[in-house]
Scaffold this motif. Structure first.
Motif, PDB file in Angstrom:
ATOM      1  N   ALA A 258       0.758  -1.201  -0.051  1.00 54.49           N
ATOM      2  CA  ALA A 258       0.009  -0.001   0.029  1.00 54.49           C
ATOM      3  C   ALA A 258       0.972   1.460   0.042  1.00 54.49           C
ATOM      4  O   ALA A 258       0.582   2.422  -0.572  1.00 54.49           O
ATOM      5  CB  ALA A 258      -1.012  -0.034   1.180  1.00 54.49           C
ATOM      6  N   LYS A 259       2.159   1.047   0.419  1.00 55.81           N
ATOM      7  CA  LYS A 259       3.064   2.372   0.616  1.00 55.81           C
ATOM      8  C   LYS A 259       3.308   2.603  -0.916  1.00 55.81           C
ATOM      9  O   LYS A 259       3.199   3.578  -1.275  1.00 55.81           O
ATOM     10  CB  LYS A 259       4.394   1.860   1.261  1.00 55.81           C
ATOM     11  CG  LYS A 259       5.350   3.099   1.346  1.00 55.81           C
ATOM     12  CD  LYS A 259       6.442   2.721   2.081  1.00 55.81           C
ATOM     13  CE  LYS A 259       7.300   3.787   2.606  1.00 55.81           C
ATOM     14  NZ  LYS A 259       8.506   3.383   3.383  1.00 55.81           N
TER      15      LYS A 259
ATOM     16  N   ASN B 271      -3.593   6.046  10.978  1.00 57.98           N
ATOM     17  CA  ASN B 271      -2.098   5.979  11.459  1.00 57.98           C
ATOM     18  C   ASN B 271      -1.798   7.390  11.407  1.00 57.98           C
ATOM     19  O   ASN B 271      -1.751   8.004  10.414  1.00 57.98           O
ATOM     20  CB  ASN B 271      -1.157   5.217  10.586  1.00 57.98           C
ATOM     21  CG  ASN B 271       0.155   5.305  10.984  1.00 57.98           C
ATOM     22  OD1 ASN B 271       0.693   5.471  12.331  1.00 57.98           O
ATOM     23  ND2 ASN B 271       1.134   4.785  10.204  1.00 57.98           N
TER      24      ASN B 271
ATOM     25  N   ASP C 179      -7.095   5.153   2.529  1.00 53.96           N
ATOM     26  CA  ASP C 179      -6.134   4.138   2.921  1.00 53.96           C
ATOM     27  C   ASP C 179      -6.684   3.399   3.907  1.00 53.96           C
ATOM     28  O   ASP C 179      -6.950   4.069   5.053  1.00 53.96           O
ATOM     29  CB  ASP C 179      -4.809   4.762   3.331  1.00 53.96           C
ATOM     30  CG  ASP C 179      -3.890   3.800   3.898  1.00 53.96           C
ATOM     31  OD1 ASP C 179      -4.076   2.671   3.781  1.00 53.96           O
ATOM     32  OD2 ASP C 179      -2.638   4.183   3.786  1.00 53.96           O
TER      33      ASP C 179
ATOM     34  N   TYR D 195      -5.523  -0.514   7.954  1.00 57.00           N
ATOM     35  CA  TYR D 195      -6.043  -1.086   9.192  1.00 57.00           C
ATOM     36  C   TYR D 195      -7.359  -1.440   9.285  1.00 57.00           C
ATOM     37  O   TYR D 195      -7.844  -1.797  10.546  1.00 57.00           O
ATOM     38  CB  TYR D 195      -5.375  -0.146  10.326  1.00 57.00           C
ATOM     39  CG  TYR D 195      -3.956   0.107  10.322  1.00 57.00           C
ATOM     40  CD1 TYR D 195      -3.285  -0.707  10.744  1.00 57.00           C
ATOM     41  CD2 TYR D 195      -3.540   1.242   9.492  1.00 57.00           C
ATOM     42  CE1 TYR D 195      -1.754  -0.360  10.667  1.00 57.00           C
ATOM     43  CE2 TYR D 195      -2.225   1.583   9.390  1.00 57.00           C
ATOM     44  CZ  TYR D 195      -1.128   0.652   9.829  1.00 57.00           C
ATOM     45  OH  TYR D 195      -0.063   0.638   9.820  1.00 57.00           O
TER      46      TYR D 195
ATOM     47  N   SER E 105      -4.075  -3.513   2.367  1.00 57.18           N
ATOM     48  CA  SER E 105      -2.721  -4.074   2.544  1.00 57.18           C
ATOM     49  C   SER E 105      -3.009  -5.553   3.131  1.00 57.18           C
ATOM     50  O   SER E 105      -3.776  -5.549   4.022  1.00 57.18           O
ATOM     51  CB  SER E 105      -1.904  -3.323   3.161  1.00 57.18           C
ATOM     52  OG  SER E 105      -0.790  -4.091   3.365  1.00 57.18           O
TER      53      SER E 105
ATOM     54  N   SER F 213      -0.479  -6.357   4.823  1.00 52.58           N
ATOM     55  CA  SER F 213       0.660  -6.255   5.703  1.00 52.58           C
ATOM     56  C   SER F 213       0.126  -6.607   7.213  1.00 52.58           C
ATOM     57  O   SER F 213       0.778  -7.111   8.062  1.00 52.58           O
ATOM     58  CB  SER F 213       1.272  -5.058   5.534  1.00 52.58           C
ATOM     59  OG  SER F 213       2.077  -4.800   4.779  1.00 52.58           O
ATOM     60  N   LYS F 214      -0.658  -5.847   7.770  1.00 55.91           N
ATOM     61  CA  LYS F 214      -1.039  -5.569   8.940  1.00 55.91           C
ATOM     62  C   LYS F 214      -2.237  -6.773   9.328  1.00 55.91           C
ATOM     63  O   LYS F 214      -2.450  -7.303  10.399  1.00 55.91           O
ATOM     64  CB  LYS F 214      -1.663  -4.259   9.498  1.00 55.91           C
ATOM     65  CG  LYS F 214      -0.580  -3.319   9.430  1.00 55.91           C
ATOM     66  CD  LYS F 214       0.785  -3.354   9.787  1.00 55.91           C
ATOM     67  CE  LYS F 214       1.896  -2.496   9.046  1.00 55.91           C
ATOM     68  NZ  LYS F 214       1.952  -1.155   9.462  1.00 55.91           N
TER      69      LYS F 214
ATOM     70  N   ARG G 149       5.018  -9.145   1.526  1.00 55.35           N
ATOM     71  CA  ARG G 149       4.602  -8.026   0.651  1.00 55.35           C
ATOM     72  C   ARG G 149       3.397  -8.279  -0.381  1.00 55.35           C
ATOM     73  O   ARG G 149       3.668  -8.953  -1.518  1.00 55.35           O
ATOM     74  CB  ARG G 149       5.890  -7.423  -0.464  1.00 55.35           C
ATOM     75  CG  ARG G 149       6.995  -7.055   0.344  1.00 55.35           C
ATOM     76  CD  ARG G 149       6.962  -6.030   1.530  1.00 55.35           C
ATOM     77  NE  ARG G 149       6.474  -4.700   1.080  1.00 55.35           N
ATOM     78  CZ  ARG G 149       5.615  -4.096   1.690  1.00 55.35           C
ATOM     79  NH1 ARG G 149       5.259  -4.300   2.795  1.00 55.35           N
ATOM     80  NH2 ARG G 149       4.885  -2.924   1.227  1.00 55.35           N
TER      81      ARG G 149
HETATM   82  N1  PLP Z   1      -0.552   2.700   4.754  1.00 53.07           N
HETATM   83  C1  PLP Z   1      -0.498   3.176   6.275  1.00 53.07           C
HETATM   84  C2  PLP Z   1      -1.560   4.208   6.911  1.00 53.07           C
HETATM   85  C3  PLP Z   1       0.521   2.621   6.907  1.00 53.07           C
HETATM   86  O1  PLP Z   1       0.530   2.776   8.189  1.00 53.07           O
HETATM   87  C4  PLP Z   1       1.410   1.619   6.225  1.00 53.07           C
HETATM   88  C5  PLP Z   1       2.476   1.007   7.126  1.00 53.07           C
HETATM   89  O2  PLP Z   1       2.782   1.111   8.057  1.00 53.07           O
HETATM   90  C6  PLP Z   1       1.095   1.314   4.955  1.00 53.07           C
HETATM   91  C7  PLP Z   1       0.222   1.857   4.263  1.00 53.07           C
HETATM   92  C8  PLP Z   1       2.101   0.587   4.191  1.00 53.07           C
HETATM   93  O3  PLP Z   1       1.498  -0.618   3.785  1.00 53.07           O
HETATM   94  P1  PLP Z   1       2.331  -1.753   3.075  1.00 53.07           P
HETATM   95  O4  PLP Z   1       3.125  -2.691   3.859  1.00 53.07           O
HETATM   96  O5  PLP Z   1       1.041  -2.644   2.479  1.00 53.07           O
HETATM   97  O6  PLP Z   1       3.123  -1.031   1.978  1.00 53.07           O
END
Ligand code: PLP
Length: 409
Positions: free
Chosen positions: A106-107, A186, A214, A217, A245, A247-248, A256
């Motif tokens: 997502a980054k 976040n 976004d 979470y 994502s 990720s979390k 990834r």
């Molecule tokens: N968006 C937010 C708000 C985040 O806090 C983070 C990671 O900490 C990400 C995206 C990044 O996600 P990804 O690991 O999928 O790149």
């Protein structure tokens, strides 16, 4: 002579996590007998669940066999994963597989999306903020110059979120074209209710603006009336792009995998006013600059939606949610003003006695040997706040709170 993109020189160096690391290293050098508990960085600690690991092993074995080997896949992601996403994450929301673009984070998605928008768009961000939204707009020349005094870029519209407005951003007072929203947020850990998000969707429709939502979470949401997706809001399919994502959700920070949702009903405009499909533009950008997420990782992501995978993942999420509860309730008992932590792994506390964020960082490290993240590192409105995360172990979360309670603040 090679000329550089001078917008990069307009970026402010972020010393946030490097300064945290330096201070912690220094403290540990001077106090080798002290056990420091780190509740600062937003990375997960639980390993990948067995159902997902099994799927990865199986997919790896497929690659070892001529009959099942896969080379380049579709840039937008395999159908098996896009279908699973639509079926599980957007049931009854009318999202279609060709509106899903699977990526490696997502980054990257939040950062890359700026490619498809003109430079003269006016951008609004919440303050404090996940820094990627801001910095990628600085890099692409939309920010104007930085004002050291108020720590803001002159062309960016900042929407403060603080205890005074109950962490609900006000609609921008000047007209903007791109609005970044991240909920659960976040760093503040707070959320928007449906009716609050509806106001932003209405604003975007009235102003022909776009919302970049976004939802990294989303899985941590526990309360009703908190939207998991912006597409639960009337009209959002015309004005919003959503980022998700694994990720979390599934502990994929190292594996990834993520995805963006770009509905075919979302349009941007040319300078002459012609309507252009953003789905088409994002697809063009994706096929030109990206060759897809690896097959093994996409099979892993697919397994997060299996019955067993889902069950195992939710056990991990519950573990983090329990940590959040321990930290939040413990801080309240210790007399702190605390936000977030209910629909989010982030706990956002107001520093006591108007202490600056970094001052509180130093005291917490010195007295409790606990590490968190100073709120001021996320933007000027984060000053006087502090972030703790629920991604540590339960043992450490309990111990950190015990130590914090023993101190007279
Ligand atoms: N968006 C937010 C708000 C985040 O806090 C983070 C990671 O900490 C990400 C995206 C990044 O996600 P990804 O690991 O999928 O790149």
């Amino acid at each position: 002579m090679i000329h550089i993109n001078e917008n990069f020189l307009n970026l402010q160096d972020s010393y946030l996590f490097s300064t945290v690391a330096k201070k912690v290293a220094e403290f540990q050098k001077n106090n080798p007998d002290k056990k420091v508990i780190k509740l600062g960085i937003g990375d997960v600690t639980k390993p990948i669940v067995p159902a997902v690991i099994e799927a990865m092993h199986k997919a790896t074995d497929e690659l070892a066999n001529a009959e099942t080997f896969r080379g380049y896949g579709p840039e937008q992601g395999y159908d098996f994963l896009k279908n699973a996403i639509v079926e599980n994450d957007f049931k009854n929301l009318g999202i279609e597989p060709d509106e899903i673009f699977v990526s490696d984070g997502a980054k990257c998605d939040c950062g890359n999306i700026v490619d498809i928008f003109a430079q003269n768009n006016k951008v609004a961000i919440t303050d404090p903020v996940y820094p990627v939204y801001l910095d990628t707009n600085v890099m692409s020349g939309r920010s104007g110059s930085y004002n050291e005094k108020n720590q803001m870029y002159e062309n960016i519209v900042y929407m403060p979120v603080n205890k005074e407005n109950h962490f609900v951003p006000e609609l921008p007072k000047t007209k903007v074209d791109i609005i970044y929203l991240c909920f659960p947020n976040n760093p503040t850990g707070t959320v928007l209710k449906k009716e609050e998000l509806q106001k932003f969707v209405n604003y975007a429709k009235e102003n022909k603006a776009i919302i970049l939502f976004d939802a990294a979470y989303e899985v941590f949401i526990t309360e009703d009336n908190v939207p998991h997706s912006i597409y639960e809001i009337d009209g959002a399919k015309e004005v919003a792009i959503e980022f998700r994502s694994f990720s979390k959700t599934a502990g994929f920070t190292g594996v990834r995998c993520a995805y963006s949702v770009v509905p075919k009903t979302v349009y941007g405009y040319t300078a002459s006013g012609e309507k252009i499909s953003l789905n088409k533009l994002w697809n063009r950008r994706t096929t030109t600059k990206f060759n897809g997420v690896s097959y093994v990782v996409q099979r892993a992501a697919e397994a997060t939606y299996s019955q067993e995978g889902r069950k195992q993942i939710l056990e991990n999420i519950r573990y983090y949610q329990e940590n959040a509860k321990i930290i939040k309730n413990g801080l309240i008992e210790a007399g702190f003003e605390v936000y977030g932590g209910v629909n989010s792994p982030y706990i956002w506390l107001k520093t006591p006695h108007h202490m600056k964020s970094w001052e509180f960082f130093d005291e917490l490290l010195e007295k409790a040997n606990v590490v968190g993240t100073p709120g001021s590192g996320f933007g000027p409105s984060g000053e006087g706040y502090f972030r703790l995360t629920a991604f540590g172990t339960q043992e450490n979360s309990i111990e950190a709170i015990k130590r914090i309670k023993e101190i007279k603040w």
